[in-house]
Design a protein around this motif. Sequence first.
Motif, PDB file in Angstrom:
ATOM      1  N   ALA A 168       9.948 -28.411  87.063  1.00 23.28           N
ATOM      2  CA  ALA A 168       9.856 -27.278  86.143  1.00 23.28           C
ATOM      3  C   ALA A 168       8.425 -27.042  85.673  1.00 23.28           C
ATOM      4  O   ALA A 168       8.212 -26.466  84.603  1.00 23.28           O
ATOM      5  CB  ALA A 168      10.766 -27.510  84.937  1.00 23.28           C
ATOM      6  N   ALA A 169       7.454 -27.460  86.485  1.00 21.07           N
ATOM      7  CA  ALA A 169       6.054 -27.347  86.069  1.00 21.07           C
ATOM      8  C   ALA A 169       5.675 -25.910  85.746  1.00 21.07           C
ATOM      9  O   ALA A 169       5.030 -25.639  84.726  1.00 21.07           O
ATOM     10  CB  ALA A 169       5.151 -27.905  87.158  1.00 21.07           C
ATOM     11  N   ASP A 170       6.063 -24.971  86.598  1.00 16.99           N
ATOM     12  CA  ASP A 170       5.682 -23.582  86.363  1.00 16.99           C
ATOM     13  C   ASP A 170       6.358 -23.005  85.128  1.00 16.99           C
ATOM     14  O   ASP A 170       5.736 -22.284  84.341  1.00 16.99           O
ATOM     15  CB  ASP A 170       5.997 -22.726  87.596  1.00 16.99           C
ATOM     16  N   LEU A 171       7.632 -23.347  84.933  1.00 19.07           N
ATOM     17  CA  LEU A 171       8.348 -22.851  83.754  1.00 19.07           C
ATOM     18  C   LEU A 171       7.753 -23.423  82.467  1.00 19.07           C
ATOM     19  O   LEU A 171       7.568 -22.704  81.477  1.00 19.07           O
ATOM     20  CB  LEU A 171       9.829 -23.216  83.847  1.00 19.07           C
ATOM     21  N   ALA A 172       7.452 -24.711  82.486  1.00 16.94           N
ATOM     22  CA  ALA A 172       6.896 -25.352  81.289  1.00 16.94           C
ATOM     23  C   ALA A 172       5.511 -24.815  80.968  1.00 16.94           C
ATOM     24  O   ALA A 172       5.182 -24.563  79.800  1.00 16.94           O
ATOM     25  CB  ALA A 172       6.849 -26.862  81.485  1.00 16.94           C
ATOM     26  N   THR A 173       4.680 -24.619  81.991  1.00 17.03           N
ATOM     27  CA  THR A 173       3.325 -24.113  81.768  1.00 17.03           C
ATOM     28  C   THR A 173       3.361 -22.707  81.190  1.00 17.03           C
ATOM     29  O   THR A 173       2.618 -22.385  80.255  1.00 17.03           O
ATOM     30  CB  THR A 173       2.532 -24.114  83.094  1.00 17.03           C
TER      31      THR A 173
END
Length: 378
Positions: A329-334
């Motif tokens: 979920a790196a993109d969502l969290a960023t």
Amino acid sequence: MKEEAWSGFQRDPLGFLDRELSGAGDIVQTGRNEYSLGNAAAARLVLSNADGSYAEHSDFFHTRYGYFEPRSAQLKMRREARGLLREFLQSRGPDALRDFIAQQVPATSRWPDAGNWLSYRYLLPVLLAPERPPALRRLLDRIVERSVLAGARARQPRWRRMWLQFNTTLRLSGAIGDCQRAPRDPPRDMLDVVANSDGPQRRQDELTEVYLSFLFAVSGSVGFVLAWSLYLWGTHPRRDVPAEWIVQEALRLWPVAWQLGRHPTQAHELSGVQVEVSDEVVVCPYLVQRNAAHWAQPAEFRPERWADEQAWRNPAFIPFGHGAHRCVAADLATQLVADMLRCVLALGEVDVVAHGDRPTVAAAMAPPPFTLQVRPSR
């Protein structure tokens, strides 16, 4: 002499790495059998582990029983967790986040703790569905307070940490058992996701540890990235740049997950050093992302560097790991952190009053304490 140097790493790990970092930043010995890796290409090889030179390991799926397997259970959990988070964020929208930030951020707040509480409270429905027993919500509150906030563990006496661990395992294991007896499809929260990722033979206390990884990621990692972004924005000359650039630069300069340890399964050479099976190789995003071979003025806070499209593809940017175990979920969290940062800065005239310049260095790297002051815009 080496022993004295390694003890220096224990006393001041970042200072030691800064002193030892060469122009290329390849590899630094940080203990008798420990090497911290700062070469981008080698770091990616270690993390991807395509040739099996390292024991399979996931920093997220690591429990007291070892590596959480099978891989199929991991993949199911990752897929469903990402789906839950994406659905939640899309259903709330920007207005809900703006209103939440306005309600939760007072005129004066203390950080980085405030960032941990903000991310935790906003994403709590993903971790724990609203209809769950209130006692479980209170348990998660205590875990955040006593185990997630910067320096929280060090402030707790040993007996209290042990009691919290026992109570957490007991209560969450029971909740996971309830979920397994009445599975939901689709899952309503992360508790459902974890409980039904594998067959009923799975130890419930092991599943509890995996669930806590989600809690620590939501309240710890996301909260610290938000706090780092605000701290850097407020302690450097103000720049009229997109919030996304500030967050990316915060992740580059001060990666929350700054050490990713791996154990070799066979002796081999790595960045000019012979490593043995008795050694530990620590992929160090802090070193990799300050590697002068890949970044101009690597120690400087320069969010404008992200105006260059090539920066987004820089191989020396691994704040979420690399390979099969990269944060799903790196993109969502960023993007969420960037949205939260925008909302905070839109509250009025915002000032950051720093109370030091030394990070809190533990398993996660938190920014120095600071006070956030908000005054209505004139």
